[in-house]
Enzyme design. Sequence first.
Site, PDB file in Angstrom:
ATOM      1  N   ASP A 278       0.831  -1.203   0.000  1.00 54.11           N
ATOM      2  CA  ASP A 278       0.000   0.000   0.000  1.00 54.11           C
ATOM      3  C   ASP A 278       0.868   1.257   0.000  1.00 54.11           C
ATOM      4  OD1 ASP A 278      -1.882   1.983   0.431  1.00 54.11           O
ATOM      5  OD2 ASP A 278      -2.969   0.868   1.964  1.00 54.11           O
TER       6      ASP A 278
ATOM      7  N   HIS B 232      -0.336   4.508   0.011  1.00 55.42           N
ATOM      8  CA  HIS B 232      -1.014   5.725   0.500  1.00 55.42           C
ATOM      9  C   HIS B 232      -0.297   6.278   1.723  1.00 55.42           C
ATOM     10  CE1 HIS B 232      -4.319   3.774  -1.760  1.00 55.42           C
ATOM     11  NE2 HIS B 232      -4.653   5.020  -2.046  1.00 55.42           N
TER      12      HIS B 232
HETATM   13  C1  B12 Z   1      -4.827  10.213  -2.600  1.00 53.29           C
HETATM   14  C2  B12 Z   1      -5.240   8.809  -2.952  1.00 53.29           C
HETATM   15  C3  B12 Z   1      -4.337   8.059  -3.686  1.00 53.29           C
HETATM   16  C4  B12 Z   1      -2.952   8.527  -4.068  1.00 53.29           C
HETATM   17  C5  B12 Z   1      -2.014   8.179  -2.903  1.00 53.29           C
HETATM   18  C6  B12 Z   1      -0.833   9.099  -2.825  1.00 53.29           C
HETATM   19  C7  B12 Z   1       0.053   8.687  -1.746  1.00 53.29           C
HETATM   20  N1  B12 Z   1       1.193   8.243  -2.072  1.00 53.29           N
HETATM   21  O1  B12 Z   1      -0.327   8.746  -0.571  1.00 53.29           O
HETATM   22  C8  B12 Z   1      -2.688   7.690  -5.316  1.00 53.29           C
HETATM   23  C9  B12 Z   1      -3.231   8.434  -6.499  1.00 53.29           C
HETATM   24  C10 B12 Z   1      -1.252   7.354  -5.593  1.00 53.29           C
HETATM   25  C11 B12 Z   1      -3.546   6.490  -5.012  1.00 53.29           C
HETATM   26  C12 B12 Z   1      -3.328   5.247  -5.524  1.00 53.29           C
HETATM   27  C13 B12 Z   1      -4.171   4.165  -5.325  1.00 53.29           C
HETATM   28  N2  B12 Z   1      -5.321   4.163  -4.669  1.00 53.29           N
HETATM   29 CO1  B12 Z   1      -5.956   5.654  -3.633  1.00 53.29          CO
HETATM   30  N3  B12 Z   1      -6.838   7.046  -2.784  1.00 53.29           N
HETATM   31  C14 B12 Z   1      -6.490   8.273  -2.540  1.00 53.29           C
HETATM   32  C15 B12 Z   1      -7.665   9.013  -1.870  1.00 53.29           C
HETATM   33  C16 B12 Z   1      -8.377   9.799  -2.943  1.00 53.29           C
HETATM   34  C17 B12 Z   1      -7.290   9.946  -0.715  1.00 53.29           C
HETATM   35  C18 B12 Z   1      -6.392   9.338   0.339  1.00 53.29           C
HETATM   36  C19 B12 Z   1      -5.823  10.443   1.177  1.00 53.29           C
HETATM   37  O2  B12 Z   1      -4.698  10.883   0.984  1.00 53.29           O
HETATM   38  N4  B12 Z   1      -6.623  11.020   2.115  1.00 53.29           N
HETATM   39  C20 B12 Z   1      -6.230  12.116   2.950  1.00 53.29           C
HETATM   40  C21 B12 Z   1      -5.642  11.638   4.260  1.00 53.29           C
HETATM   41  C22 B12 Z   1      -5.317  12.826   5.131  1.00 53.29           C
HETATM   42  O3  B12 Z   1      -6.603  10.830   4.888  1.00 53.29           O
HETATM   43  P1  B12 Z   1      -6.423   9.259   5.123  1.00 53.29           P
HETATM   44  O4  B12 Z   1      -5.479   8.688   4.174  1.00 53.29           O
HETATM   45  O5  B12 Z   1      -7.773   8.681   5.202  1.00 53.29           O
HETATM   46  O6  B12 Z   1      -5.730   9.182   6.566  1.00 53.29           O
HETATM   47  C23 B12 Z   1      -6.395   9.694   7.699  1.00 53.29           C
HETATM   48  C24 B12 Z   1      -7.260   8.667   8.422  1.00 53.29           C
HETATM   49  O7  B12 Z   1      -7.671   7.581   7.623  1.00 53.29           O
HETATM   50  C25 B12 Z   1      -6.516   8.262   9.608  1.00 53.29           C
HETATM   51  N5  B12 Z   1      -5.611   7.126   9.501  1.00 53.29           N
HETATM   52  C26 B12 Z   1      -4.841   6.721   8.473  1.00 53.29           C
HETATM   53  N6  B12 Z   1      -4.088   5.703   8.833  1.00 53.29           N
HETATM   54  C27 B12 Z   1      -4.355   5.427  10.110  1.00 53.29           C
HETATM   55  C28 B12 Z   1      -3.857   4.490  10.983  1.00 53.29           C
HETATM   56  C29 B12 Z   1      -4.316   4.458  12.277  1.00 53.29           C
HETATM   57  C30 B12 Z   1      -3.758   3.452  13.223  1.00 53.29           C
HETATM   58  C31 B12 Z   1      -5.300   5.363  12.732  1.00 53.29           C
HETATM   59  C32 B12 Z   1      -5.801   5.332  14.094  1.00 53.29           C
HETATM   60  C33 B12 Z   1      -5.806   6.302  11.845  1.00 53.29           C
HETATM   61  C34 B12 Z   1      -5.324   6.332  10.556  1.00 53.29           C
HETATM   62  O8  B12 Z   1      -5.748   9.399   9.916  1.00 53.29           O
HETATM   63  C35 B12 Z   1      -5.341  10.061   8.699  1.00 53.29           C
HETATM   64  C36 B12 Z   1      -5.234  11.556   8.934  1.00 53.29           C
HETATM   65  O9  B12 Z   1      -6.493  12.128   9.252  1.00 53.29           O
HETATM   66  C37 B12 Z   1      -8.547   7.873  -1.343  1.00 53.29           C
HETATM   67  C38 B12 Z   1     -10.055   8.085  -1.287  1.00 53.29           C
HETATM   68  C39 B12 Z   1     -10.471   9.135  -0.319  1.00 53.29           C
HETATM   69  N7  B12 Z   1     -10.243   8.982   0.959  1.00 53.29           N
HETATM   70  O10 B12 Z   1     -10.992  10.122  -0.736  1.00 53.29           O
HETATM   71  C40 B12 Z   1      -8.231   6.785  -2.373  1.00 53.29           C
HETATM   72  C41 B12 Z   1      -8.283   5.283  -2.004  1.00 53.29           C
HETATM   73  C42 B12 Z   1      -7.727   5.096  -0.609  1.00 53.29           C
HETATM   74  N8  B12 Z   1      -7.409   4.645  -2.993  1.00 53.29           N
HETATM   75  C43 B12 Z   1      -7.824   3.482  -3.366  1.00 53.29           C
HETATM   76  C44 B12 Z   1      -7.167   2.637  -4.309  1.00 53.29           C
HETATM   77  C45 B12 Z   1      -7.855   1.348  -4.643  1.00 53.29           C
HETATM   78  C46 B12 Z   1      -5.990   2.999  -4.914  1.00 53.29           C
HETATM   79  C47 B12 Z   1      -5.248   2.221  -5.973  1.00 53.29           C
HETATM   80  C48 B12 Z   1      -5.218   0.709  -5.788  1.00 53.29           C
HETATM   81  C49 B12 Z   1      -5.691   2.602  -7.379  1.00 53.29           C
HETATM   82  C50 B12 Z   1      -7.064   2.254  -7.723  1.00 53.29           C
HETATM   83  N9  B12 Z   1      -7.454   1.018  -7.895  1.00 53.29           N
HETATM   84  O11 B12 Z   1      -7.839   3.138  -7.926  1.00 53.29           O
HETATM   85  C51 B12 Z   1      -3.857   2.832  -5.854  1.00 53.29           C
HETATM   86  C52 B12 Z   1      -3.071   2.112  -4.795  1.00 53.29           C
HETATM   87  C53 B12 Z   1      -1.737   1.809  -5.195  1.00 53.29           C
HETATM   88  C54 B12 Z   1      -1.084   1.069  -4.094  1.00 53.29           C
HETATM   89  N10 B12 Z   1      -0.245   0.150  -4.427  1.00 53.29           N
HETATM   90  O12 B12 Z   1      -1.333   1.279  -2.935  1.00 53.29           O
HETATM   91  C55 B12 Z   1      -9.130   3.136  -2.743  1.00 53.29           C
HETATM   92  C56 B12 Z   1      -9.104   2.040  -1.702  1.00 53.29           C
HETATM   93  C57 B12 Z   1     -10.280   1.139  -1.945  1.00 53.29           C
HETATM   94  C58 B12 Z   1     -10.850   0.378  -0.852  1.00 53.29           C
HETATM   95  N11 B12 Z   1     -10.283   0.390   0.350  1.00 53.29           N
HETATM   96  O13 B12 Z   1     -11.863  -0.260  -1.118  1.00 53.29           O
HETATM   97  C59 B12 Z   1      -9.635   4.519  -2.228  1.00 53.29           C
HETATM   98  C60 B12 Z   1     -10.515   4.484  -0.976  1.00 53.29           C
HETATM   99  C61 B12 Z   1     -10.417   5.144  -3.397  1.00 53.29           C
HETATM  100  C62 B12 Z   1     -11.588   4.312  -3.829  1.00 53.29           C
HETATM  101  N12 B12 Z   1     -12.764   4.556  -3.290  1.00 53.29           N
HETATM  102  O14 B12 Z   1     -11.456   3.446  -4.664  1.00 53.29           O
HETATM  103  N13 B12 Z   1      -4.559   6.813  -4.167  1.00 53.29           N
END
Ligand code: B12
Lengths: 499, 499, 154, 154
Positions: D22, D24
């Site tokens: 992963d 992300h």
């Molecule tokens: C940006 C993004 C990307 C970027 C990532 C850039 C990078 N290097 O980080 C790029 C474009 C590269 C990308 C790629 C992919 N992505 Co993407 N991505 C996103 C997106 C749009 C936003 C994620 C993000 O940055 N959020 C902002 C941050 C601040 O929030 P966060 O990550 O959620 O983290 C917060 C909380 O979750 C929490 N948190 C996080 N970790 C932890 C751990 C603990 C212990 C705790 C308590 C809390 C916690 O705290 C964080 C801060 O507030 C999400 C969808 C969304 N959320 O809108 C999809 C998403 C995560 N991606 C997804 C997927 C599938 C992929 C890909 C496989 C491509 C694809 N099939 O479309 C690839 C993955 C490649 C790989 N090998 O991993 C899916 C996952 C699907 C699922 N789970 O069913 C999502 C949900 C989109 C979707 N609906 O399809 N992605």
Amino acid sequence: MGAVRRPDPGEPPLSAARIPEDVFAAMRRDNLARWPTGAEVDLDAAVDFHKSLPEHKRLPSVMRRAVAEGRCLTQPRGGFGTLELQMELMRTLDTDGFADIVPTTTDSYTRNEHFSRAEKGIEESKRLGRSMLNGFPMVNYGVAAARTLIEAIDKPGIVLSGTAMPKLTSEIGFAAGYSGYLGSGIAYTVSYTKDISIEDGIRNYQYLDRLAALYRERGVELHRRQPGFLTGTNIPPSIAIITGVLDALLAAGQGVRDYGLELGQTLHLVQDAAAIQVCGELCQEYLRQHGFDDVFTPVTSLHWMGAWPQDAAQSAALIVYGGTLAAVGGAVSVTTKSTHEAFGIPTPEANAEGLRMTRMAIYLARNIRLDTMPEFQREKDLIRKEVRAVVDKVLDMGDGDAALGTVRACEAGVLDIPWSPNRCLKSRVLPARDADGYLRILDAGDMPFPKDVLGFHEDRLRERAGREGVPYDHDLAVSSVYEISESLDKLIPGMSAAG
Amino acid sequence: MGAVRRPDPGEPPLSAARIPEDVFAAMRRDNLARWPTGAEVDLDAAVDFHKSLPEHKRLPSVMRRAVAEGRCLTQPRGGFGTLELQMELMRTLDTDGFADIVPTTTDSYTRNEHFSRAEKGIEESKRLGRSMLNGFPMVNYGVAAARTLIEAIDKPGIVLSGTAMPKLTSEIGFAAGYSGYLGSGIAYTVSYTKDISIEDGIRNYQYLDRLAALYRERGVELHRRQPGFLTGTNIPPSIAIITGVLDALLAAGQGVRDYGLELGQTLHLVQDAAAIQVCGELCQEYLRQHGFDDVFTPVTSLHWMGAWPQDAAQSAALIVYGGTLAAVGGAVSVTTKSTHEAFGIPTPEANAEGLRMTRMAIYLARNIRLDTMPEFQREKDLIRKEVRAVVDKVLDMGDGDAALGTVRACEAGVLDIPWSPNRCLKSRVLPARDADGYLRILDAGDMPFPKDVLGFHEDRLRERAGREGVPYDHDLAVSSVYEISESLDKLIPGMSAAG
Amino acid sequence: MGADSTSAERRRTLVTGVIGSDTHIVGNRILGMALEKAGYTVVALGALTPADEFIKAAVETAADAIMVSSLYGQGELDCRDFRNLCIEAGLEDILLYVGGNLVVGKQPWAEVEQRYRDMGFDRAFPPGTRTDAVIAALEDDFRAPAAGGQKAGR
Amino acid sequence: MGADSTSAERRRTLVTGVIGSDTHIVGNRILGMALEKAGYTVVALGALTPADEFIKAAVETAADAIMVSSLYGQGELDCRDFRNLCIEAGLEDILLYVGGNLVVGKQPWAEVEQRYRDMGFDRAFPPGTRTDAVIAALEDDFRAPAAGGQKAGR
Ligand code: B12
Ligand code: B12
């Protein structure tokens, strides 16, 4: 087959030059031997199959026709863990979503060449009756299975595989009849990997591009595409375009002549339109400068790539506005998301719905152009200045060689991208949104943007800090990561609350 | 209380002049005696209640604050047949929809003053457990019940009652604490009635406007609003604005100083923005010309008022784009629809969802303006020419009196609206959409638009006919009625179909 | 129809209008235009037409069918006694169509259709019906009285 | 914790990373920044981190908790044996949090949470969790070991 590919000791030194035919033949043999399904690849049979496809199932023709007719095509993403689920998905996207281009997204094990883990994922998916993989394990299934997918749809197929290691997936995909493949050496290595060197990433994509050129030599044009969205996290247009130009030079070097460029939306009507125009323009400028004057470079606009809101209504607004932005900007296609984005991979139905929302938005915004607006011209000039400053420096560092220049520039921080997981990169550059909704550069790191340009960015961001009453610091970047995912009462407070 | 109000024989002749205090007092007595709940109206108590409301629950204050802060407010429509359903609806719109203004739409029996039929509708709704009326029968419920609705929300309330007979509803609504009332003598009479004369419609609204002025004399500003959307069916901006100017003159004549103007969206980004700007500008111009230099005239943009598509995804696109159009056009508020529009009155949830889609769209388009675009200036000029030609002629026909001029102009076809059910109107003017998506005038009927302007309209429409390969005739208007409701495969044929 | 079904050559007369306090005239007018183009004589009563006016007009013009439009949702209240009023006026067998947005809110079409058939309408048409579909149905019903079977059963 | 729960004054060490294949990193990095600001020592392993690297790092740094991020949907496969690996490494009682988009697709959160608790995570956090919520949970769990009751039961 670990995450990090160790280069052969006998490998030629890195350069942007075309891989010689015999060397490439040997590389292909080695590559195809890495997993059993590699043996299914038969270039002659593949060429015949591509030639048997009608025009409307070949992506290069469809992209060119879209340009000729001034259309903005729609394309979703989509992959599930088993062939059955994947077929149902692709049919739904084709029929219920009116997708102009039908995708096959591979799963993340496949992307990292963990094929035996993918095998387990297939089994688990079958056992549990739901997809346990986030995409289709195309290499595990092989050529024949993948071809049934192409046969199940009446549109061109494209492989979406965010990886720095596309060598097997592309062989299987092209042999199956996919006529498009998204990915590039610079963009995906800097944004999808941690330990893979930029050099290895470039080499891997030189293989893929050389493969596309091989089909071309046999009379089959394939559509290659660069994913300028990078980490998808507030990427300023210039940074996307810089990688686009460099990746395009590398692809053209291998003989590719049909090379699309993707740009993640900033969500600003003017900035996105400017980015789309300048992207095509500058890619052509540098390609011609390097002697490539026959490369087709259509631009694709991508629905918001950063964090999405959880409310389906807010998400619908992002989807529709994304269609508007693509159409007004004159993109040749738009890659869509769904109202499930914040939660997970969408169901086929939600995915198709996102396509239809977008398509209607495109219809509504037909014929709208911003060319006459001064702020549109201002943003175009700004992007041009930013891109030229960095690309010229990168090429300079490589003594004119895009491959060498890129590796050195990444090391030096001259080429940098925000929020990168890759350790070969400084990832010091930091973007933030300004008070008018444009993405600006808060911290340029070591990227050699012109001083006056950076001054302008700073002014705009200071204006935002002032209006919001917050300090001018890196928190502007962090809040910009969350911004679009915030709930409505935070984005637009009500009158009673605000009063 | 039939559909057609017969004027009193002793009634003063029609004019735009203010109704004298004593005459108005007598009129109110007669009016309030027409239905039992009329007795509940106590002006002093009503004035006290209004004064007790916080600023954020008074529509005039909220509209002015929106102008000051450059906001675009959101307001839905919504009415159900019983008090319980209505309260739940208004709470949902307030809380889940973040509505800035909360509506109460009356049912169609109430609008036509068929109060005993409305009574039966209430009973049937209660018996069947679902709303059998398409709105809230406010007169039947009376002042005290309606006030509980105002008390249930934390926003200003507005009465929406598409009718030429607003005299009782407005008395009840204002007394209950609603601080806004939509409707006007010209617009609603020409678009909501068949047999009611324009004169009667104007007189009825002079009553309402005079009532608003009475509150004003007592220190309570109320927001009056003109429904320029008319028949909602491809109304060209100029025709909406013509009625807006004339209705505004009539309202100001009765002493109204807070008069909003509504415009149905044409769904063209440039044309709608031009319409919104010119509407405010020309209303001010004519008001000042007639000595009213202190009327506040904010403009409201309305989501597409013509036929909607059945697909929820396509409808979502209309909703979101409608938010974009309102925000970019600089409207002070936008009136929203839902994804249920093609089918029926939306559930509270669907209605709230439409509000949120729109609100997010407004956020995304913040700070975008088209002022620098030449086509925007062109459309503004066009609208100005059209409006001035007709309004000047109408006023001329009334020897300067807007009321008299309007009645005579309707008779002569000088003032006309498309697709009208009203027999006092010629309804010969016919609009159609041109090849670039602008609404144009296909047939001007007897409306005195300048020749060069009509020539321009014709050119644009002939261009469309040419591109589509259809004759230049009235079918262009009919297909334009259906257009936006068509399915996507008709609006944008796929590549395989088209090829 | 049944007994007094006439030769296909005669120009059929249709009464159209929008029932009750309903002002939605656009679809009704476009439908009327299409019906005239298709060769029917259309007696157009326009918007805001009480039930008894439809019937009066049908009697006066010896109409073959009444086409009731209702868009605003209150059709369910306005149309309840429509067939009874027809019977009282001696129009037992007149073809009755209703179309538009026939109830308040988005309700399952099958249920809505049933409700209107129970009220005595031969056919009810869902929201967004195009004129082609209406003309095709009329042709069917005037050629071999398809609805006849069901009407006989009533 | 329980037995070896230490004084609130000591700087707690947290291991963070994104598990499996992963990439992300954004949310994980922002979380790390917030945790450091809140006074924790953060050992950040970054994206694409195999399960055993988390555990190795936790042992080496005597960490108080492991914070596993998984966004890409395959976390359900990657995290299955995580608690067992911890136990094998002698980290029976280490606090385990997991957060992100923990399964493929939009699934009911209660079910997803239960699945991860069954795998041995003390807390699982739904998509879009803000850093404040994480810090508040850590405070709770480090103050009075709230999860202790449940952990004792395991
Ligand atoms: C940006 C993004 C990307 C970027 C990532 C850039 C990078 N290097 O980080 C790029 C474009 C590269 C990308 C790629 C992919 N992505 Co993407 N991505 C996103 C997106 C749009 C936003 C994620 C993000 O940055 N959020 C902002 C941050 C601040 O929030 P966060 O990550 O959620 O983290 C917060 C909380 O979750 C929490 N948190 C996080 N970790 C932890 C751990 C603990 C212990 C705790 C308590 C809390 C916690 O705290 C964080 C801060 O507030 C999400 C969808 C969304 N959320 O809108 C999809 C998403 C995560 N991606 C997804 C997927 C599938 C992929 C890909 C496989 C491509 C694809 N099939 O479309 C690839 C993955 C490649 C790989 N090998 O991993 C899916 C996952 C699907 C699922 N789970 O069913 C999502 C949900 C989109 C979707 N609906 O399809 N992605
Ligand atoms: C335009 C419009 C208006 C215009 C009407 C202008 C005019 N004078 O005609 C205005 C703005 C004035 C208006 C007013 C109101 N409207 Co209105 N309006 C619409 C709208 C958007 C389009 C209707 C239209 O013109 N369609 C285009 C024509 C070509 O299609 P059509 O009318 O469906 O007709 C076709 C078919 O239905 C069929 N057909 C029609 N009649 C018949 C009859 C027979 C026998 C057959 C076989 C076929 C048939 O053939 C026609 C041609 O193809 C619809 C929603 C929608 N459909 O998108 C709401 C809608 C009909 N309105 C509605 C309502 C409630 C109102 C109001 C009460 C205001 C309010 N509460 O919002 C008032 C009514 C005032 C009154 N007293 O009647 C509701 C009805 C709700 C319900 N049934 O649950 C709708 C569905 C919107 C909604 N979802 O809330 N409206």
